[in-house]
Motif scaffolding. Structure first.
Motif, PDB file in Angstrom:
ATOM      1  N   PHE A  70     -36.520 -43.853  -8.919  1.00 20.80           N
ATOM      2  CA  PHE A  70     -35.902 -42.555  -9.144  1.00 20.80           C
ATOM      3  C   PHE A  70     -35.019 -42.171  -8.009  1.00 20.80           C
ATOM      4  O   PHE A  70     -33.974 -41.735  -8.393  1.00 20.80           O
ATOM      5  CB  PHE A  70     -37.049 -41.344  -9.306  1.00 20.80           C
ATOM      6  CG  PHE A  70     -36.673 -40.051  -9.447  1.00 20.80           C
ATOM      7  CD1 PHE A  70     -35.926 -39.725 -10.778  1.00 20.80           C
ATOM      8  CD2 PHE A  70     -36.604 -39.240  -8.501  1.00 20.80           C
ATOM      9  CE1 PHE A  70     -35.611 -38.436 -11.143  1.00 20.80           C
ATOM     10  CE2 PHE A  70     -36.335 -37.977  -8.739  1.00 20.80           C
ATOM     11  CZ  PHE A  70     -35.640 -37.463  -9.962  1.00 20.80           C
ATOM     12  N   GLU A  71     -35.315 -42.297  -6.771  1.00 22.78           N
ATOM     13  CA  GLU A  71     -34.797 -42.094  -5.654  1.00 22.78           C
ATOM     14  C   GLU A  71     -33.430 -42.817  -5.833  1.00 22.78           C
ATOM     15  O   GLU A  71     -32.392 -42.353  -5.309  1.00 22.78           O
ATOM     16  CB  GLU A  71     -35.577 -42.189  -4.341  1.00 22.78           C
ATOM     17  CG  GLU A  71     -34.690 -41.938  -3.178  1.00 22.78           C
ATOM     18  CD  GLU A  71     -35.452 -42.493  -2.282  1.00 22.78           C
ATOM     19  OE1 GLU A  71     -34.669 -42.217  -0.959  1.00 22.78           O
ATOM     20  OE2 GLU A  71     -36.396 -43.044  -1.995  1.00 22.78           O
ATOM     21  N   SER A  72     -33.590 -44.262  -5.994  1.00 26.00           N
ATOM     22  CA  SER A  72     -32.340 -45.044  -5.832  1.00 26.00           C
ATOM     23  C   SER A  72     -31.477 -44.728  -6.904  1.00 26.00           C
ATOM     24  O   SER A  72     -30.160 -44.877  -6.654  1.00 26.00           O
ATOM     25  CB  SER A  72     -32.745 -46.578  -5.924  1.00 26.00           C
ATOM     26  OG  SER A  72     -33.272 -46.922  -6.975  1.00 26.00           O
ATOM     27  N   ARG A  73     -31.848 -44.455  -8.169  1.00 24.83           N
ATOM     28  CA  ARG A  73     -31.006 -43.858  -9.261  1.00 24.83           C
ATOM     29  C   ARG A  73     -30.242 -42.487  -8.686  1.00 24.83           C
ATOM     30  O   ARG A  73     -28.885 -42.553  -9.243  1.00 24.83           O
ATOM     31  CB  ARG A  73     -31.835 -43.591 -10.319  1.00 24.83           C
ATOM     32  CG  ARG A  73     -31.981 -44.988 -11.238  1.00 24.83           C
ATOM     33  CD  ARG A  73     -32.866 -44.681 -12.305  1.00 24.83           C
ATOM     34  NE  ARG A  73     -33.044 -46.190 -13.107  1.00 24.83           N
ATOM     35  CZ  ARG A  73     -33.935 -46.467 -13.944  1.00 24.83           C
ATOM     36  NH1 ARG A  73     -34.533 -45.237 -14.466  1.00 24.83           N
ATOM     37  NH2 ARG A  73     -34.219 -47.492 -14.603  1.00 24.83           N
ATOM     38  N   LEU A  74     -30.843 -41.706  -8.008  1.00 25.59           N
ATOM     39  CA  LEU A  74     -30.215 -40.517  -7.747  1.00 25.59           C
ATOM     40  C   LEU A  74     -29.084 -40.774  -6.896  1.00 25.59           C
ATOM     41  O   LEU A  74     -28.048 -40.352  -6.871  1.00 25.59           O
ATOM     42  CB  LEU A  74     -31.345 -39.494  -7.100  1.00 25.59           C
ATOM     43  CG  LEU A  74     -32.151 -38.831  -8.107  1.00 25.59           C
ATOM     44  CD1 LEU A  74     -33.252 -37.858  -7.314  1.00 25.59           C
ATOM     45  CD2 LEU A  74     -31.238 -38.007  -9.147  1.00 25.59           C
ATOM     46  N   ASN A  75     -29.452 -41.670  -5.588  1.00 27.51           N
ATOM     47  CA  ASN A  75     -28.382 -42.130  -4.921  1.00 27.51           C
ATOM     48  C   ASN A  75     -27.316 -42.844  -5.399  1.00 27.51           C
ATOM     49  O   ASN A  75     -26.169 -42.813  -5.037  1.00 27.51           O
ATOM     50  CB  ASN A  75     -29.085 -42.859  -3.516  1.00 27.51           C
ATOM     51  CG  ASN A  75     -29.983 -42.105  -2.650  1.00 27.51           C
ATOM     52  OD1 ASN A  75     -29.712 -40.961  -2.587  1.00 27.51           O
ATOM     53  ND2 ASN A  75     -30.981 -42.837  -2.325  1.00 27.51           N
ATOM     54  N   PHE A  76     -27.757 -43.454  -6.451  1.00 28.36           N
ATOM     55  CA  PHE A  76     -26.485 -44.490  -7.170  1.00 28.36           C
ATOM     56  C   PHE A  76     -25.532 -43.450  -7.590  1.00 28.36           C
ATOM     57  O   PHE A  76     -24.215 -43.418  -7.574  1.00 28.36           O
ATOM     58  CB  PHE A  76     -27.326 -45.536  -8.076  1.00 28.36           C
ATOM     59  CG  PHE A  76     -25.964 -46.153  -8.641  1.00 28.36           C
ATOM     60  CD1 PHE A  76     -25.167 -47.192  -8.283  1.00 28.36           C
ATOM     61  CD2 PHE A  76     -25.958 -45.873 -10.122  1.00 28.36           C
ATOM     62  CE1 PHE A  76     -24.420 -47.843  -9.237  1.00 28.36           C
ATOM     63  CE2 PHE A  76     -25.002 -46.415 -11.014  1.00 28.36           C
ATOM     64  CZ  PHE A  76     -24.335 -47.438 -10.533  1.00 28.36           C
TER      65      PHE A  76
END
Length: 73
Positions: free
Chosen positions: A56-62
């Motif tokens: 979830f965090e990495s998708r938000l950052n992406f």
């Protein structure tokens, strides 16, 4: 003998790897539950939930990096 050197640019999207890890762990939990094998299942569930949180965090950052000009993780 002919030596060849090939250079390639590759983009790595870590959120895909994390999502695949979470999916693998989910399947593992489901298989263990179906065979009534509960040894270590809570650790697999915890690992799966951790992978989901990082996904979830990495998708938000992406998405943020792709859409917001001054995105800062």
């Amino acid at each position: 003998m002919v030596l060849v050197r090939k250079e390639v640019q590759k983009k790595i999207y870590i959120h895909n790897d994390l999502a695949n890890a979470a999916n693998h762990l989910r399947k593992r939990v489901e298989e263990n539950e179906a065979t009534d094998n509960h040894e270590g299942i809570s650790l697999d569930i915890m690992a799966c939930l951790t992978m989901l949180a990082f996904t979830f965090e990495s998708r938000l950052n992406f998405i943020g990096a792709k859409t917001v000009d001054s995105w800062n993780e």
